[in-house]
Design an enzyme around this catalytic site. Structure first.
Site, PDB file in Angstrom:
ATOM      1  N   HIS A 118       0.842  -1.198   0.000  1.00 63.42           N
ATOM      2  CA  HIS A 118       0.000   0.000   0.000  1.00 63.42           C
ATOM      3  C   HIS A 118       0.874   1.243   0.000  1.00 63.42           C
ATOM      4  CE1 HIS A 118       0.802   0.834   4.275  1.00 63.42           C
ATOM      5  NE2 HIS A 118       0.551  -0.441   4.527  1.00 63.42           N
ATOM      6  N   CYS A 130       3.547  -4.378   6.532  1.00 62.38           N
ATOM      7  CA  CYS A 130       3.264  -4.368   5.095  1.00 62.38           C
ATOM      8  C   CYS A 130       4.452  -3.819   4.309  1.00 62.38           C
ATOM      9  CB  CYS A 130       2.035  -3.499   4.810  1.00 62.38           C
ATOM     10  SG  CYS A 130       0.515  -4.121   5.556  1.00 62.38           S
TER      11      CYS A 130
END
Length: 154
Positions: A118, A130
């Site tokens: 992301h 992430c």
């Protein structure tokens, strides 16, 4: 080193505690290994659909990160009484999310959830586990990525 995609290396960020071979829920680490891209989510009110297989993020969409819930590490909808992440946020962090198969579709409780690719908050600022990219780079990669593209975290 960055994220290499189709011959180009893009600067990226990883989890605040680095890379691990023993990922646990909430440890802030990015899991080492070979992962597959299994989906893409986007905000249709903020951007055009990046690929024909991308799914829109609706106002009730959440991601379960509650290890005690049967829907752990899955897309769920509000109202949802268990611990979760809001996918539709005021800021741009989750305007475009590339989903990996980390601990999915059959999640092992406590092994970690939601390893996404992301947008990062800012260059060099770590994620909760992430992979983070600049908005420009994320939007450059998204239309060219395919289902089951490999994400290798060495």
């Amino acid at each position: 080193m960055g994220l290499r995609f189709q011959g180009t290396v893009y600067p990226c960020t990883i989890g605040k505690t680095g890379i691990t071979s023993h990922k646990m829920e909430g440890d802030g680490a990015t899991p080492r290994g070979t992962h597959r891209i299994v989906g893409m989510l986007y905000r249709p009110d903020r951007m055009a659909r990046p690929t024909d297989w991308a799914k829109p993020i609706g106002p009730l969409d959440l991601w379960s990160d509650d290890v005690n819930d049967r829907d752990y590490n899955k897309l769920v909808r509000a109202p949802y009484p268990h611990r979760h992440e809001q996918l539709r946020r005021a800021g741009p962090l989750y305007d475009l999310i590339i989903l990996t198969d980390w601990n999915w579709p059959y999640a092992v409780k406590g092994r970690g959830s939601a390893i996404f690719i992301h947008q990062y908050r800012r260059p060099g600022f770590p994620t909760e586990g992430c992979i983070g990219l600049s908005r420009r780079h994320l939007h450059r990669i998204a239309p060219r990525i395919k289902h089951h593209t490999r994400l290798i975290i060495a």
